[in-house]
Design an enzyme around this catalytic site. Sequence first.
Site, PDB file in Angstrom:
ATOM      1  N   ASP A  45      60.292  51.039  16.764  1.00 27.32           N
ATOM      2  CA  ASP A  45      60.202  49.598  16.896  1.00 27.32           C
ATOM      3  C   ASP A  45      59.306  49.257  17.775  1.00 27.32           C
ATOM      4  O   ASP A  45      58.854  50.198  18.877  1.00 27.32           O
ATOM      5  CB  ASP A  45      61.537  49.145  17.168  1.00 27.32           C
ATOM      6  CG  ASP A  45      61.792  47.631  17.541  1.00 27.32           C
ATOM      7  OD1 ASP A  45      61.186  46.983  16.795  1.00 27.32           O
ATOM      8  OD2 ASP A  45      61.957  47.632  18.651  1.00 27.32           O
ATOM      9  N   ASP A  75      58.850  45.531  19.939  1.00 27.77           N
ATOM     10  CA  ASP A  75      59.355  44.745  21.059  1.00 27.77           C
ATOM     11  C   ASP A  75      60.592  45.026  21.514  1.00 27.77           C
ATOM     12  O   ASP A  75      61.584  45.343  20.614  1.00 27.77           O
ATOM     13  CB  ASP A  75      59.252  43.253  20.471  1.00 27.77           C
ATOM     14  CG  ASP A  75      57.921  42.804  20.088  1.00 27.77           C
ATOM     15  OD1 ASP A  75      57.650  42.441  19.106  1.00 27.77           O
ATOM     16  OD2 ASP A  75      57.094  42.747  21.176  1.00 27.77           O
ATOM     17  N   THR A  91      58.775  43.695  13.162  1.00 27.42           N
ATOM     18  CA  THR A  91      58.768  42.420  12.737  1.00 27.42           C
ATOM     19  C   THR A  91      57.500  41.435  13.441  1.00 27.42           C
ATOM     20  O   THR A  91      57.344  40.395  13.159  1.00 27.42           O
ATOM     21  CB  THR A  91      60.121  41.509  12.899  1.00 27.42           C
ATOM     22  OG1 THR A  91      60.391  41.525  14.132  1.00 27.42           O
ATOM     23  CG2 THR A  91      61.233  42.308  11.854  1.00 27.42           C
ATOM     24  N   THR A  92      56.950  42.268  14.364  1.00 29.24           N
ATOM     25  CA  THR A  92      55.969  41.363  15.145  1.00 29.24           C
ATOM     26  C   THR A  92      54.491  41.281  14.446  1.00 29.24           C
ATOM     27  O   THR A  92      54.325  42.065  13.318  1.00 29.24           O
ATOM     28  CB  THR A  92      55.784  41.921  16.577  1.00 29.24           C
ATOM     29  OG1 THR A  92      55.133  40.885  17.372  1.00 29.24           O
ATOM     30  CG2 THR A  92      55.155  43.267  16.384  1.00 29.24           C
ATOM     31  N   SER A  93      54.043  40.493  14.898  1.00 26.71           N
ATOM     32  CA  SER A  93      52.497  40.241  14.167  1.00 26.71           C
ATOM     33  C   SER A  93      51.468  41.536  14.449  1.00 26.71           C
ATOM     34  O   SER A  93      51.577  42.024  15.648  1.00 26.71           O
ATOM     35  CB  SER A  93      51.912  39.038  14.606  1.00 26.71           C
ATOM     36  OG  SER A  93      52.776  38.076  14.515  1.00 26.71           O
ATOM     37  N   ASN A 139      49.548  41.598  17.663  1.00 26.54           N
ATOM     38  CA  ASN A 139      50.442  41.876  19.065  1.00 26.54           C
ATOM     39  C   ASN A 139      50.481  43.581  19.061  1.00 26.54           C
ATOM     40  O   ASN A 139      50.560  43.939  20.445  1.00 26.54           O
ATOM     41  CB  ASN A 139      51.834  41.397  18.930  1.00 26.54           C
ATOM     42  CG  ASN A 139      51.640  40.016  18.751  1.00 26.54           C
ATOM     43  OD1 ASN A 139      50.873  39.304  19.077  1.00 26.54           O
ATOM     44  ND2 ASN A 139      52.919  39.405  18.395  1.00 26.54           N
ATOM     45  N   ASP A 190      65.970  48.687  19.662  1.00 24.46           N
ATOM     46  CA  ASP A 190      66.314  48.047  20.806  1.00 24.46           C
ATOM     47  C   ASP A 190      67.209  46.987  20.392  1.00 24.46           C
ATOM     48  O   ASP A 190      67.979  46.372  21.418  1.00 24.46           O
ATOM     49  CB  ASP A 190      65.443  47.418  21.733  1.00 24.46           C
ATOM     50  CG  ASP A 190      64.826  46.170  21.165  1.00 24.46           C
ATOM     51  OD1 ASP A 190      64.926  45.044  21.657  1.00 24.46           O
ATOM     52  OD2 ASP A 190      64.316  46.366  19.739  1.00 24.46           O
TER      53      ASP A 190
HETATM   54  C1  XBP Z   1      60.692  41.504  17.732  1.00 33.52           C
HETATM   55  C2  XBP Z   1      60.495  40.335  16.954  1.00 33.52           C
HETATM   56  C3  XBP Z   1      59.255  39.247  17.100  1.00 33.52           C
HETATM   57  C4  XBP Z   1      58.836  39.241  18.413  1.00 33.52           C
HETATM   58  C5  XBP Z   1      57.628  37.859  18.623  1.00 33.52           C
HETATM   59  O1  XBP Z   1      60.068  42.254  16.991  1.00 33.52           O
HETATM   60  O2  XBP Z   1      61.487  39.781  16.387  1.00 33.52           O
HETATM   61  O3  XBP Z   1      59.392  38.421  16.320  1.00 33.52           O
HETATM   62  O4  XBP Z   1      60.027  38.699  19.311  1.00 33.52           O
HETATM   63  O5  XBP Z   1      56.698  38.486  17.840  1.00 33.52           O
HETATM   64  P1  XBP Z   1      60.281  44.139  16.750  1.00 33.52           P
HETATM   65  P2  XBP Z   1      55.849  37.475  16.627  1.00 33.52           P
HETATM   66  O6  XBP Z   1      60.931  44.192  15.334  1.00 33.52           O
HETATM   67  O7  XBP Z   1      59.051  44.803  17.237  1.00 33.52           O
HETATM   68  O8  XBP Z   1      61.524  43.975  17.828  1.00 33.52           O
HETATM   69  O9  XBP Z   1      55.988  36.276  17.114  1.00 33.52           O
HETATM   70  O10 XBP Z   1      54.617  38.062  16.370  1.00 33.52           O
HETATM   71  O11 XBP Z   1      57.111  37.467  15.606  1.00 33.52           O
HETATM   72 MG    MG Z   2      62.789  45.477  18.703  1.00 31.25          MG
END
Ligand code: XBP
Ligand code: MG
Length: 240
Positions: free
Chosen positions: A8, A10, A123-125, A128, A183
């Site tokens: 993952d 973030d 799920t992030t862009s 990023n 996480d």
């Molecule tokens: C965490 C998320 C993302 C980030 C913000 O992603 O849910 O939405 O908080 O990024 P991960 P965006 O799956 O890596 O934990 O604004 O690009 O969504």
């Molecule tokens: Mg995460």
Amino acid sequence: MLHALILDVDGTLADTEMVHLSAFNHAFKEVGLDWRWDVPLYTKLLEVSGGKERIRAYWESRGDLPQGIYGGAVEQTIGRIHEIKTAAYEQAVQDGQVQLRPGVLKLIHAAAQGSLALAIATTTSPVNIASLLHRTLGPDWRMHFAVIEDASTAPRKKPDPMVYHQTLARLGLPASACLVVEDSANGLRAARKAGLPTVITVNPFTAHHDFSGALRVLPNLEGIGLPELRQWHQQARSAA
Ligand code: XBP
Ligand code: MG
């Protein structure tokens, strides 16, 4: 046999959410909205994966989401906020405001030496991911990862397992040959729905989440190498 590690982003590769939070608040100000998210509110809002989905969930919770004819304008406003937010986040990462969490860099390099495939399921862009990993792994960062699945390829966000199903399909591996590091409860649920054994590394935004079903819940990946991951993966296989 463990063939791939699925990571993952973030909260796992790096503690990014404080920087996401300030980017969101910057964007609200830029578009003239008097919204301001603080840490307690953002901790709650993080239960919604995806920045755009999070903005919409907050707007709906306020009860002043324009209805009916404004539908198109609402999506446009959310899109605009998210564009500004993403640009601000990217700038903050480029300014060095985000570092990889303890043990992450070492594990990424150990995977290459231990011929363990690495994948990203987030799920992030995509921008990023690129800004974070370019800054922390250098210009060849993409070489470390066999597969990257993100918000642009898997629009149904965690806890939906889509991103993990697509990662497995592209790796060409069964879930039993992989291990996930996550996480959050959303991330754990998504991985488990795809049948993936999962190790959790908590962070301040997710330490209170329910991690039942995780193989291990750790403070971080400090001192965690391939031997530990292989051992935990084997234990999961024999317990299955
Ligand atoms: C965490 C998320 C993302 C980030 C913000 O992603 O849910 O939405 O908080 O990024 P991960 P965006 O799956 O890596 O934990 O604004 O690009 O969504
Ligand atoms: Mg995460």
